[in-house]
Design an enzyme around this catalytic site. Structure first.
Site, PDB file in Angstrom:
ATOM      1  N   LYS A 212     -20.894 -55.590 -38.623  1.00 35.05           N
ATOM      2  CA  LYS A 212     -20.181 -53.875 -37.509  1.00 35.05           C
ATOM      3  C   LYS A 212     -20.745 -52.673 -39.346  1.00 35.05           C
ATOM      4  O   LYS A 212     -21.097 -52.069 -39.204  1.00 35.05           O
ATOM      5  CB  LYS A 212     -18.896 -54.156 -38.027  1.00 35.05           C
ATOM      6  N   GLU A 218     -21.443 -64.131 -45.236  1.00 35.26           N
ATOM      7  CA  GLU A 218     -21.473 -65.305 -44.885  1.00 35.26           C
ATOM      8  C   GLU A 218     -23.290 -64.624 -43.581  1.00 35.26           C
ATOM      9  O   GLU A 218     -24.086 -65.724 -43.029  1.00 35.26           O
ATOM     10  CB  GLU A 218     -20.367 -65.706 -42.976  1.00 35.26           C
ATOM     11  N   GLY A 273     -13.561 -54.355 -35.149  1.00 32.53           N
ATOM     12  CA  GLY A 273     -14.796 -55.466 -34.872  1.00 32.53           C
ATOM     13  C   GLY A 273     -13.914 -56.765 -34.097  1.00 32.53           C
ATOM     14  O   GLY A 273     -14.620 -57.123 -33.267  1.00 32.53           O
ATOM     15  N   ARG A 274     -12.712 -56.914 -34.104  1.00 32.12           N
ATOM     16  CA  ARG A 274     -11.854 -57.734 -32.853  1.00 32.12           C
ATOM     17  C   ARG A 274     -12.201 -57.586 -31.456  1.00 32.12           C
ATOM     18  O   ARG A 274     -11.717 -57.712 -30.900  1.00 32.12           O
ATOM     19  CB  ARG A 274     -10.580 -58.459 -33.615  1.00 32.12           C
ATOM     20  N   GLU A 359      -5.305 -61.379 -37.099  1.00 27.69           N
ATOM     21  CA  GLU A 359      -5.638 -60.352 -37.403  1.00 27.69           C
ATOM     22  C   GLU A 359      -5.412 -58.724 -37.872  1.00 27.69           C
ATOM     23  O   GLU A 359      -5.408 -58.277 -38.572  1.00 27.69           O
ATOM     24  CB  GLU A 359      -7.413 -60.530 -37.558  1.00 27.69           C
ATOM     25  N   HIS A 390      -2.813 -84.408 -24.942  1.00 30.52           N
ATOM     26  CA  HIS A 390      -2.853 -86.047 -25.123  1.00 30.52           C
ATOM     27  C   HIS A 390      -2.982 -85.682 -26.679  1.00 30.52           C
ATOM     28  O   HIS A 390      -3.480 -87.102 -27.586  1.00 30.52           O
ATOM     29  CB  HIS A 390      -4.234 -86.569 -25.034  1.00 30.52           C
ATOM     30  N   LYS A 518     -12.404 -62.577 -50.901  1.00 28.24           N
ATOM     31  CA  LYS A 518     -13.544 -62.069 -50.870  1.00 28.24           C
ATOM     32  C   LYS A 518     -14.200 -61.431 -51.635  1.00 28.24           C
ATOM     33  O   LYS A 518     -15.168 -62.051 -52.584  1.00 28.24           O
ATOM     34  CB  LYS A 518     -14.538 -60.984 -49.603  1.00 28.24           C
TER      35      LYS A 518
HETATM   36  O1  F6P Z   1     -13.226 -60.476 -42.570  1.00 39.06           O
HETATM   37  C1  F6P Z   1     -12.676 -59.924 -41.470  1.00 39.06           C
HETATM   38  C2  F6P Z   1     -14.224 -59.413 -40.443  1.00 39.06           C
HETATM   39  O2  F6P Z   1     -14.006 -57.931 -41.226  1.00 39.06           O
HETATM   40  C3  F6P Z   1     -13.400 -58.620 -39.239  1.00 39.06           C
HETATM   41  O3  F6P Z   1     -12.320 -58.255 -39.369  1.00 39.06           O
HETATM   42  C4  F6P Z   1     -14.345 -58.561 -38.969  1.00 39.06           C
HETATM   43  O4  F6P Z   1     -15.017 -59.260 -37.145  1.00 39.06           O
HETATM   44  C5  F6P Z   1     -15.667 -59.673 -39.438  1.00 39.06           C
HETATM   45  O5  F6P Z   1     -14.991 -59.232 -39.953  1.00 39.06           O
HETATM   46  C6  F6P Z   1     -16.968 -59.257 -39.423  1.00 39.06           C
HETATM   47  O6  F6P Z   1     -17.539 -58.448 -40.134  1.00 39.06           O
HETATM   48  P1  F6P Z   1     -19.156 -57.854 -39.467  1.00 39.06           P
HETATM   49  O7  F6P Z   1     -19.311 -57.040 -38.025  1.00 39.06           O
HETATM   50  O8  F6P Z   1     -18.141 -56.299 -40.213  1.00 39.06           O
HETATM   51  O9  F6P Z   1     -20.039 -58.187 -39.714  1.00 39.06           O
END
Ligand code: F6P
Length: 554
Positions: A212, A218, A273-274, A359, A390, A518
């Site tokens: 987004k 990452e 995002g979620r 979150e 288990h 971060k």
């Molecule tokens: O760091 C948390 C977060 O902002 C989440 O809320 C989000 O889903 C994820 O990182 C990924 O964010 P993006 O889609 O901006 O890479």
């Protein structure tokens, strides 16, 4: 358009006080006895809608409890809050944004205004672009640099840009279109990149950089690694557009990365995002199951949206699940909630709901910044049954904590093997039964006597064999997983989380807590690589940095 949280301190409401008194009156409540006394209990506390059957009769509640919880929802202003959510009010006050994921599943012809502009035409346009893209890939018209059709799609994204799409595309594998495999690259750990790359052929792989913000470390690192790998395998810069696309609300950053504008699908800051799997972030889902199944997923979620908006609270699935969560978290001291899918295809749902819930509702201040002095979101955990039986179910049965659980199970299997499905279903039911019934000391002793154990052994073992029971659970049954039912199931939990946020007065749509790690990460990184020589803020972190620098090999 600013959202006014309906209640500031829920504990001051008369309905909250009444629930407190009622909870004290329920000391000694026995689920076993409740079922014996009331043969209608199952009917009284179950309902079916949107392809989902919810049995919530195994909860520590009476009809009076339900009435009081519904009263709490009403007094907390839930009705208005639901209307505000769907109307696009600024529910996410700290970021001054609406939370309009529900607009993404609305049918053609509906209108949803953001800042006076109807967003539905944009939503439909993006869906149309997704449909064209998916069609080109599925029909072998999208070709890689050597003119071979695409066989593998890799979604590079993390958090909401990973968990929802992965859950859905893997849950809907029985609906997968032949010819395209979907993979997910989320973590920055080089091993996950290398393991995946070893399975891919650059000529036939399409990467979707899903972010987004297009600023997530990452994802950007993995996207760079994927580009270097593609070039090293024989791809060229000139043909990069055949292998890289993006989904982002930050078109400028995606273009700067080298992705052509026509290969970027937009999303909007009014989708969290979620909550974004319903947007173009769901592209890998559509790549896997086709656009009509993706639209079925949206329709299922829309049916749940309507149920949520229209059903009276006492027969409203998300509202009931949310209120039960409040009941246990705030009145019984429960600190966690287990999600236990008894379905291989739903094996990733716990991870998705964990992000969705934790979150969203892992917050300690209300919308106005005042401190919440009651428990908010629980720890969400769990995993697929029977495996968990288990492993961690022991703690559910005999541990000292009260942990409510949601069992999720389909009636039929896509892959019947002998009588496996009957056994799977039986295990699901017997786990919730065991949690509820437990085993009394008398029963434990009688059992051991029948087994022929000596009286002193019976005496010695009895305490260990007692299972307290009276542990609550919900069971969600569906015929079997389908795009529509899965859409409804995910939307059910989205709305559950929203209802709880309204009760607690918190903002479920921001996530400021994840930012600190971060920020600090940058300082730690520069000390690890030696571009920063000053000491870290604390001795432990500096000690670990020194350890890394003295031992690091690659
Ligand atoms: O760091 C948390 C977060 O902002 C989440 O809320 C989000 O889903 C994820 O990182 C990924 O964010 P993006 O889609 O901006 O890479």
């Amino acid at each position: 358009m600013v959202y006014r949280p309906p209640s500031q301190d829920v504990t001051r409401l008369a309905s909250w006080q009444a629930l407190g008194e009622h909870r004290r009156a329920l000391d000694g409540f026995s689920l076993r006895q409740a079922f014996t006394r009331d043969p209608q209990r199952f009917t009284r506390f179950s309902l079916e809608d949107c392809g989902l059957f919810l049995d919530y009769s195994k909860n520590l509640i009476t009809e009076q409890t339900r009435g009081l919880l519904v009263g709490l929802a009403e007094e907390a202003g839930l009705g208005q809050a639901i209307a505000d959510l769907f109307d696009g009010k600024l529910m996410n006050a700290s970021e001054r944004r609406p939370a309009l994921h529900t607009a993404l599943r609305r049918p053609l012809g509906d209108k949803v205004l953001v800042d006076g502009v109807d967003v539905m035409p944009q939503v439909q346009r993006v869906l149309q672009r997704m449909s064209e893209l998916v069609g080109r890939v599925h029909h072998g018209l999208w070709r890689g640099y050597s003119e071979k059709p695409i066989t593998d799609v890799v979604n590079i994204g993390i958090g909401g840009s990973f968990l929802g799409p992965q859950l859905v595309s893997e849950a809907l594998l029985p609906f997968a279109q032949r010819g395209v495999r979907c993979h997910y690259l989320a973590n920055i750990d080089g091993s996950s990149f290398q393991e995946l790359a070893a399975k891919l052929c650059a000529e036939t792989t399409l990467f979707i950089v899903s972010s987004k913000t297009f600023s997530t470390l990452e994802t950007l690192k993995n996207a760079q690694a994927a580009r270097s790998w593609y070039l090293a395998q024989g791809g060229s810069e000139a043909e990069l557009h055949r292998h890289f696309m993006a989904v982002s609300s930050n078109i400028a950053a995606a273009t700067a990365f080298g992705i052509r504008e026509e290969n970027i699908l937009p999303m909007w800051d009014w989708v969290g995002g979620r909550y974004s799997l319903w947007s173009a972030i769901g592209l890998p889902i559509a790549m896997s199951v086709g656009i009509s199944n993706f639209k079925e997923l949206l329709s299922g979620a829309y049916r749940m949206d309507q149920h949520f908006q229209q059903a009276p609270f006492a027969r409203n699935m998300p509202v009931l699940l949310a209120l039960l969560g409040v009941w246990y978290g705030n009145f019984w001291g429960a600190q966690s909630h287990a999600i236990l899918p008894y379905d291989h295809y739903l094996r990733n749902i716990t991870k998705h709901l964990q992000q969705l819930d934790m979150e969203s509702n892992g917050k300690r201040v209300r919308q106005d910044g005042s401190a919440v002095d009651i428990a908010t979101g629980p720890v969400i955990w769990g995993g697929v049954g029977c495996n968990g039986q288990h492993a961690y179910h022991q703690l559910l049965h005999q541990g000292t904590q009260l942990i409510p659980a949601d069992f999720i199970v389909p009636v039929s299997s896509y892959n019947p093997v002998a009588d496996h499905h009957q056994w799977l279903f039986a295990n699901c039911l017997s786990q919730s039964q065991a949690l509820m019934l437990g085993k009394s000391r008398d029963e434990a002793e009688a059992e051991m006597r029948v087994q022929g154990l000596a009286p002193e052994q019976v005496e010695h073992l009895a305490a260990h064999k007692v299972i307290p029971g009276n542990r609550p659970s919900n069971t969600l049954v569906l015929e079997r997983i389908s795009p529509g039912r899965l859409g409804a199931l995910i939307a059910l939990y989205e709305h559950k989380v929203f209802v709880q946020s309204v009760i607690w007065g918190i903002n479920p749509f921001d996530q400021w807590g994840v930012e600190l790690g971060k920020e600090l990460g940058k300082g730690v990184y520069s000390r690890l690589v030696g571009t920063e020589t000053s000491a870290a803020e604390d001795g432990s972190t500096q000690g670990l940095i020194d350890f890394f620098r003295s031992r690091h090999r690659g």
